[in-house]
Design a protein around this motif. Structure first.
Motif, PDB file in Angstrom:
ATOM      1  N   ILE A 294       0.812  -1.223   0.000  1.00 31.39           N
ATOM      2  CA  ILE A 294       0.000   0.000   0.000  1.00 31.39           C
ATOM      3  C   ILE A 294       0.848   1.277   0.000  1.00 31.39           C
ATOM      4  CG2 ILE A 294      -1.705   1.334   1.312  1.00 31.39           C
ATOM      5  CD1 ILE A 294      -2.879  -1.336   2.259  1.00 31.39           C
ATOM      6  N   PRO A 295       1.954   1.331   0.775  1.00 31.91           N
ATOM      7  CA  PRO A 295       2.742   2.576   0.777  1.00 31.91           C
ATOM      8  C   PRO A 295       3.245   3.005  -0.591  1.00 31.91           C
ATOM      9  CG  PRO A 295       3.346   1.217   2.660  1.00 31.91           C
ATOM     10  CD  PRO A 295       2.442   0.382   1.802  1.00 31.91           C
ATOM     11  N   ILE A 296       3.426   2.063  -1.513  1.00 31.14           N
ATOM     12  CA  ILE A 296       3.825   2.442  -2.873  1.00 31.14           C
ATOM     13  C   ILE A 296       2.791   3.411  -3.455  1.00 31.14           C
ATOM     14  CG2 ILE A 296       4.179   1.600  -5.231  1.00 31.14           C
ATOM     15  CD1 ILE A 296       5.092  -1.069  -3.985  1.00 31.14           C
ATOM     16  N   LEU A 297       1.516   3.065  -3.294  1.00 34.15           N
ATOM     17  CA  LEU A 297       0.439   3.903  -3.824  1.00 34.15           C
ATOM     18  C   LEU A 297       0.324   5.212  -3.046  1.00 34.15           C
ATOM     19  CD1 LEU A 297      -2.337   1.196  -4.362  1.00 34.15           C
ATOM     20  CD2 LEU A 297      -0.737   2.123  -6.052  1.00 34.15           C
ATOM     21  N   GLU A 298       0.591   5.171  -1.752  1.00 37.10           N
ATOM     22  CA  GLU A 298       0.512   6.386  -0.946  1.00 37.10           C
ATOM     23  C   GLU A 298       1.568   7.394  -1.381  1.00 37.10           C
ATOM     24  OE1 GLU A 298      -1.314   4.251   3.083  1.00 37.10           O
ATOM     25  OE2 GLU A 298       0.829   4.696   2.964  1.00 37.10           O
ATOM     26  N   GLY A 299       2.788   6.893  -1.650  1.00 36.93           N
ATOM     27  CA  GLY A 299       3.818   7.782  -2.153  1.00 36.93           C
ATOM     28  C   GLY A 299       3.469   8.341  -3.514  1.00 36.93           C
ATOM     29  N   MET A 300       2.980   7.480  -4.400  1.00 34.64           N
ATOM     30  CA  MET A 300       2.585   7.920  -5.743  1.00 34.64           C
ATOM     31  C   MET A 300       1.468   8.959  -5.685  1.00 34.64           C
ATOM     32  SD  MET A 300       2.561   4.381  -7.911  1.00 34.64           S
ATOM     33  CE  MET A 300       4.076   3.679  -8.594  1.00 34.64           C
ATOM     34  N   ALA A 301       0.453   8.686  -4.878  1.00 37.33           N
ATOM     35  CA  ALA A 301      -0.698   9.584  -4.800  1.00 37.33           C
ATOM     36  C   ALA A 301      -0.300  10.969  -4.303  1.00 37.33           C
ATOM     37  CB  ALA A 301      -1.774   8.986  -3.899  1.00 37.33           C
ATOM     38  N   CYS A 302       0.786  11.041  -3.528  1.00 38.23           N
ATOM     39  CA  CYS A 302       1.256  12.323  -3.000  1.00 38.23           C
ATOM     40  C   CYS A 302       2.185  13.044  -3.969  1.00 38.23           C
ATOM     41  CB  CYS A 302       1.952  12.125  -1.662  1.00 38.23           C
ATOM     42  SG  CYS A 302       0.822  11.682  -0.318  1.00 38.23           S
ATOM     43  N   ALA A 359      -1.921   5.568  -9.137  1.00 37.68           N
ATOM     44  CA  ALA A 359      -2.638   5.427  -7.867  1.00 37.68           C
ATOM     45  C   ALA A 359      -4.150   5.526  -8.046  1.00 37.68           C
ATOM     46  CB  ALA A 359      -2.154   6.477  -6.872  1.00 37.68           C
ATOM     47  N   LYS A 360      -4.584   6.222  -9.096  1.00 37.52           N
ATOM     48  CA  LYS A 360      -6.020   6.381  -9.333  1.00 37.52           C
ATOM     49  C   LYS A 360      -6.715   5.066  -9.684  1.00 37.52           C
ATOM     50  CE  LYS A 360      -5.688  11.195 -10.908  1.00 37.52           C
ATOM     51  NZ  LYS A 360      -5.825  12.112 -12.067  1.00 37.52           N
ATOM     52  N   HIS A 361      -5.944   4.044 -10.054  1.00 36.76           N
ATOM     53  CA  HIS A 361      -6.527   2.752 -10.412  1.00 36.76           C
ATOM     54  C   HIS A 361      -6.947   1.940  -9.191  1.00 36.76           C
ATOM     55  CE1 HIS A 361      -4.470   3.724 -14.208  1.00 36.76           C
ATOM     56  NE2 HIS A 361      -5.322   2.894 -14.778  1.00 36.76           N
ATOM     57  N   PHE A 362      -6.618   2.405  -7.993  1.00 36.19           N
ATOM     58  CA  PHE A 362      -6.883   1.641  -6.776  1.00 36.19           C
ATOM     59  C   PHE A 362      -7.721   2.477  -5.811  1.00 36.19           C
ATOM     60  CE2 PHE A 362      -2.937   0.269  -8.639  1.00 36.19           C
ATOM     61  CZ  PHE A 362      -2.957  -1.113  -8.533  1.00 36.19           C
ATOM     62  N   SER A 363      -8.808   1.903  -5.319  1.00 36.36           N
ATOM     63  CA  SER A 363      -9.632   2.628  -4.350  1.00 36.36           C
ATOM     64  C   SER A 363     -10.217   1.655  -3.337  1.00 36.36           C
ATOM     65  CB  SER A 363     -10.766   3.390  -5.053  1.00 36.36           C
ATOM     66  OG  SER A 363     -11.806   2.504  -5.450  1.00 36.36           O
ATOM     67  N   TRP A 364     -10.432   2.154  -2.133  1.00 34.44           N
ATOM     68  CA  TRP A 364     -11.041   1.318  -1.084  1.00 34.44           C
ATOM     69  C   TRP A 364     -12.506   1.052  -1.397  1.00 34.44           C
ATOM     70  CZ3 TRP A 364      -7.702  -1.228   1.351  1.00 34.44           C
ATOM     71  CH2 TRP A 364      -6.503  -0.676   1.785  1.00 34.44           C
ATOM     72  N   LYS A 365     -13.149   1.961  -2.089  1.00 28.40           N
ATOM     73  CA  LYS A 365     -14.552   1.754  -2.456  1.00 28.40           C
ATOM     74  C   LYS A 365     -14.683   0.548  -3.390  1.00 28.40           C
ATOM     75  CE  LYS A 365     -18.579   4.155  -4.434  1.00 28.40           C
ATOM     76  NZ  LYS A 365     -18.787   3.349  -5.657  1.00 28.40           N
ATOM     77  N   LEU A 366     -13.798   0.467  -4.376  1.00 27.84           N
ATOM     78  CA  LEU A 366     -13.818  -0.668  -5.289  1.00 27.84           C
ATOM     79  C   LEU A 366     -13.507  -1.964  -4.538  1.00 27.84           C
ATOM     80  CD1 LEU A 366     -13.991  -1.859  -8.129  1.00 27.84           C
ATOM     81  CD2 LEU A 366     -11.573  -1.256  -8.453  1.00 27.84           C
ATOM     82  N   MET A 367     -12.553  -1.905  -3.639  1.00 26.43           N
ATOM     83  CA  MET A 367     -12.241  -3.086  -2.821  1.00 26.43           C
ATOM     84  C   MET A 367     -13.471  -3.545  -2.044  1.00 26.43           C
ATOM     85  SD  MET A 367     -11.542  -4.026   0.604  1.00 26.43           S
ATOM     86  CE  MET A 367     -10.594  -2.849   1.553  1.00 26.43           C
ATOM     87  N   ALA A 368     -14.181  -2.597  -1.406  1.00 18.00           N
ATOM     88  CA  ALA A 368     -15.359  -2.941  -0.617  1.00 18.00           C
ATOM     89  C   ALA A 368     -16.472  -3.516  -1.499  1.00 18.00           C
ATOM     90  CB  ALA A 368     -15.867  -1.708   0.132  1.00 18.00           C
TER      91      ALA A 368
END
Length: 387
Positions: A294-302, A359-368
């Protein structure tokens, strides 16, 4: 349908990895599902307001005099049965062996099953005991689970190879990245956070810990090599790391002088991370083994350039051309990647731009949404068997 969700550690103040995944699952189920009933089972602790209130969500606090094993193997299955749950989702790699409520289990990884290095020097005794517990309980729990969720196609392949599934019980559902992870540009916020944590003017950000797979030793060796050419120009900022352990590692690798270039921030709440990450020059995540990352995406999103590994799930998450991919077992290669991004600002900017899009390809909403569909599938199967 009444769904039980195991969230044993969600009320603890210092949440990590699997805790955050479970919390995001619950929050996003609240957003998308007002029809089904949910019961979240937690252990009492100080952060007891982290789960938002919702009419179809009930929080049940469970105590146990016998620690984690007693809570999971005794208190949890009894409570799930008492609450009338149709299914119990265990979110953190293990579950109760003798649950009378049908299980869905999230198996984030099977590192502890693949390795026989439990008693090696690396890692804390707490981590070693946790791995011993999982090695005993995970196989029978997985065997009886109606569905098994993992978090990447890489890990799905590893799990399937180990357990030899002959049905469709195993499913990969990607994790997400929090919506609050984005480039922080507000000067006031950046200044406030910078002063609060006494951030250096120029620094690399590294999410290391005492788990050997996080590759802290490799990163410190790489940082030492980097500083042969860039003496004291950049600092290394680390979270939640033990001072004594850091000093021990620096002495062991022959670079105690690096201590003055390393800043330990302690535990930082998740909602404050974006303002810190947004100020770093490079986000370092050269882990040895991850089921997702997950931190990979957090760094990218920032909006900062990310250095990550060519092993396990990390190329799958990082995508094509959105991060600098290196061999994490080679400190010189990590150091060279640091030098490349410091010297080639056009490349750094390009990676930052592509990282935001990735990072836009991943979301918690989609996971849920995917997890909810799986719950419904399990209940439909149970109804067919019952009829």
């Amino acid at each position: 349908m009444k769904i039980g969700i195991e969230g044993q550690r969600l009320f603890r103040k210092k949440k990590h990895g699997m805790d955050m995944v479970a919390l995001e699952l619950i929050k996003n189920l609240q957003r998308i599902d007002q029809k089904n009933e949910y019961v979240v089972f937690v252990k009492p602790d100080e952060d007891n307001t982290c789960i938002p209130k919702a009419e179809n969500f009930k929080i049940v606090e469970l105590r146990s005099r016998f620690g984690y094993p007693g809570w999971e193997q005794w208190a949890l299955p009894r409570a799930a049965l008492r609450e009338g749950c149709d299914v119990l989702h265990c979110t953190s790699n293990t579950g109760p062996i003798f649950s009378r409520v049908p299980l869905v289990t999230t198996l984030h990884d099977i590192i502890y099953l693949e390795s026989i290095s439990i008693f090696k020097k690396e890692g804390t005794w707490y981590q070693k005991l946790g791995n011993m517990y999982r090695r005993y309980f995970v196989p029978p729990v997985i065997k009886k689970s109606k569905k098994v969720i993992t978090v990447s196609n890489y890990e799905k392949h590893r799990i399937n190879k180990y357990f030899g599934f002959r049905d469709n019980r195993l499913q990969a559902i990607y994790n997400g990245v929090g919506e609050h992870f984005k480039k922080v540009t507000d000067t006031k916020t950046l200044t406030m956070v910078g002063n609060q944590f006494n951030l250096p003017e120029k620094f690399f950000f590294f999410l290391g810990n005492t788990d050997p797979k996080k590759n802290t030793i490799g990163v410190l060796r790489a940082f030492a090599q980097f500083n042969q050419n860039y003496r004291k120009q950049y600092k290394l900022v680390m979270l939640d790391y033990d001072e004594v352990e850091l000093q021990r590692i620096l002495t062991a690798i022959g670079h105690p002088e690096l201590r003055e270039l390393i800043q330990l921030l302690g535990y930082v709440p998740n909602d404050q991370l974006p303002a810190i990450i947004s100020q770093c020059t490079i986000f370092l995540y050269p882990s040895l083994r991850e089921s997702f990352g997950i931190p990979i995406l957090e760094g990218m999103a920032c909006g900062v350039p990310v250095i990550t590994s060519n092993t396990s799930s990390m190329p799958e998450v990082a995508g094509e051309g959105a991060a600098l991919i290196i061999d994490p077992f080679n400190p010189k290669e990590i150091a060279n990647a640091m030098e490349t991004l410091v010297e080639d600002r056009m490349l750094a900017a390009l990676l930052a731009e592509k990282g935001i899009e990735r990072a836009k390809h991943f979301s918690w909403k989609l996971m849920a949404e995917n997890v909810l569909a799986l719950y419904q599938e399990v209940c439909q199967e149970l109804n067919r068997v019952a009829s």
